[in-house]
Design a protein around this motif. Structure first.
Motif, PDB file in Angstrom:
ATOM      1  N   ALA A  90       0.822  -1.203   0.000  1.00 29.05           N
ATOM      2  CA  ALA A  90       0.000   0.000   0.000  1.00 29.05           C
ATOM      3  C   ALA A  90       0.860   1.260   0.000  1.00 29.05           C
ATOM      4  CB  ALA A  90      -0.924  -0.005   1.219  1.00 29.05           C
ATOM      5  N   ALA A  91       1.937   1.269   0.804  1.00 27.08           N
ATOM      6  CA  ALA A  91       2.807   2.438   0.856  1.00 27.08           C
ATOM      7  C   ALA A  91       3.479   2.696  -0.489  1.00 27.08           C
ATOM      8  CB  ALA A  91       3.861   2.258   1.938  1.00 27.08           C
ATOM      9  N   ALA A  97       2.071   7.282  -6.588  1.00 29.37           N
ATOM     10  CA  ALA A  97       1.029   8.213  -7.031  1.00 29.37           C
ATOM     11  C   ALA A  97       1.227   9.623  -6.491  1.00 29.37           C
ATOM     12  CB  ALA A  97      -0.345   7.699  -6.599  1.00 29.37           C
ATOM     13  N   SER A  98       2.226   9.804  -5.615  1.00 32.11           N
ATOM     14  CA  SER A  98       2.379  11.095  -4.945  1.00 32.11           C
ATOM     15  C   SER A  98       3.139  12.124  -5.773  1.00 32.11           C
ATOM     16  CB  SER A  98       3.116  10.906  -3.606  1.00 32.11           C
ATOM     17  OG  SER A  98       4.451  10.491  -3.830  1.00 32.11           O
ATOM     18  N   GLY A  99       3.907  11.704  -6.730  1.00 36.17           N
ATOM     19  CA  GLY A  99       4.669  12.648  -7.549  1.00 36.17           C
ATOM     20  C   GLY A  99       5.562  11.929  -8.529  1.00 36.17           C
ATOM     21  N   ARG A 100       6.155  12.707  -9.422  1.00 37.51           N
ATOM     22  CA  ARG A 100       7.004  12.127 -10.448  1.00 37.51           C
ATOM     23  C   ARG A 100       8.472  12.108 -10.053  1.00 37.51           C
ATOM     24  NH1 ARG A 100       4.551  11.503 -15.347  1.00 37.51           N
ATOM     25  NH2 ARG A 100       2.478  12.396 -15.584  1.00 37.51           N
ATOM     26  N   VAL A 105       8.859  10.534  -4.239  1.00 34.52           N
ATOM     27  CA  VAL A 105       8.413   9.154  -4.032  1.00 34.52           C
ATOM     28  C   VAL A 105       9.068   8.565  -2.788  1.00 34.52           C
ATOM     29  CG1 VAL A 105       8.406   6.832  -5.017  1.00 34.52           C
ATOM     30  CG2 VAL A 105       7.983   8.804  -6.497  1.00 34.52           C
ATOM     31  N   LEU A 106      10.372   8.756  -2.650  1.00 40.56           N
ATOM     32  CA  LEU A 106      11.076   8.213  -1.489  1.00 40.56           C
ATOM     33  C   LEU A 106      10.595   8.858  -0.195  1.00 40.56           C
ATOM     34  CD1 LEU A 106      14.722   8.016  -2.888  1.00 40.56           C
ATOM     35  CD2 LEU A 106      13.204   6.098  -2.336  1.00 40.56           C
ATOM     36  N   THR A 226      13.158   1.911 -12.847  1.00 39.41           N
ATOM     37  CA  THR A 226      12.924   3.063 -13.711  1.00 39.41           C
ATOM     38  C   THR A 226      12.696   4.339 -12.915  1.00 39.41           C
ATOM     39  OG1 THR A 226      11.950   1.626 -15.397  1.00 39.41           O
ATOM     40  CG2 THR A 226      11.489   3.978 -15.568  1.00 39.41           C
ATOM     41  N   ARG A 227      11.869   4.259 -11.879  1.00 39.25           N
ATOM     42  CA  ARG A 227      11.505   5.451 -11.118  1.00 39.25           C
ATOM     43  C   ARG A 227      12.537   5.846 -10.068  1.00 39.25           C
ATOM     44  NH1 ARG A 227       6.013   6.672 -10.826  1.00 39.25           N
ATOM     45  NH2 ARG A 227       6.701   8.478  -9.593  1.00 39.25           N
TER      46      ARG A 227
END
Length: 255
Positions: A90-91, A97-100, A105-106, A226-227
């Motif tokens: 879930a985290a 989804a919180s940002g690019r 993200v971290l 990738t992210r």
């Protein structure tokens, strides 16, 4: 020989601790080194947790029906593992989804609580898991649960063997966490676990379970590479759950 058996028992105990956080860590020196070696038994540790869930599923299915049995099995598995896998799953979706940006993200992954994306992923993931289990005959569902939990742990081992951690610093940031012989043993255990669906549903079920776990786990791993450029603790959990869902979906398609 006894020393060798005692060592393997200790490694299995450490593997169970890593999966459940409910098994005491043996009081011995060099625990960090042994934990790396204990990854060889991660699929077996996952399968043992799956066995606990399978027993609840079979009992619940006989007494109250397959749907209740499926939910009971998930409750037992979540209790045995303290829900670490689902929390990380879930985290992960919350953070993605919180940002690019990588830093965004971290940062979101390390925060407590969930936003809408994480909560939705959790509900849909557990719902799909329960639906797939309840749609299978009880004897097949129990064996499938044992197998897919082992496959989920193998997905973790594979990521640790092929991908570097994002948050590590210094020399550890350049080291993989799985030894060659440990990986081979974990893979051998995984192949043995795939024999379960083969016995109860035929060769196609075992093949579908393995392919489903590999494809879904690798897709999640690709997203992280990738992210973020590597994996995180939460990302490992997401890979594990995705591999379990993929394996279960594969079994459901052919069983």
């Amino acid at each position: 020989m006894m020393n060798g058996l005692r060592l393997e028992a200790t490694l299995l105990q450490l593997a169970l601790y890593d999966v459940t956080r409910r098994v005491a860590v043996p009081r011995i020196g060099g625990v960090d080194d042994l934990r790396v070696r204990a990854l060889r038994h991660a699929p077996l540790a996952g399968a043992l947790v799956g066995l606990g869930g399978a027993l609840a599923l079979w009992l619940g299915a006989v007494v109250l029906g397959p749907a209740v049995g499926a939910m009971l099995s998930l409750i037992v598995v979540v209790f045995m593992t303290r829900g670490w896998g689902w929390r990380g799953f879930a985290a992960t979706f919350d953070a993605l989804a919180s940002g690019r940006r990588r830093t965004e993200v971290l940062a979101r992954m390390s925060l407590p609580g969930l936003d809408g994306a994480g909560g939705l992923a959790l509900v849909l993931g557990i719902g799909l898991y329960a639906a797939l289990l309840s749609g299978l005959p009880a004897e097949v569902a129990g064996v499938a649960l044992i197998t897919v939990l082992g496959l989920g742990q193998m997905a973790r081992v594979h990521v640790k063997a092929t991908t570097l951690a994002v948050r590590r610093e210094g020399m550890k940031a350049r080291l993989f966490e799985v030894t060659d012989d440990g990986y081979r043993m974990a893979l051998a255990q995984t192949l043995l676990l795939c024999a379960g669906p083969v016995l109860v549903s035929g060769p196609a079920a075992g093949l579908a379970a393995g392919l489903g776990a590999v494809v879904s786990g690798q897709v999640m791993r690709w997203v992280f590479v990738t992210r973020l450029g590597g994996y995180t603790r939460e990302g490992l959990a997401a890979v594990q759950i995705c591999a379990e869902l993929g394996a279960l979906l594969g079994i459901a398609l052919v069983a």
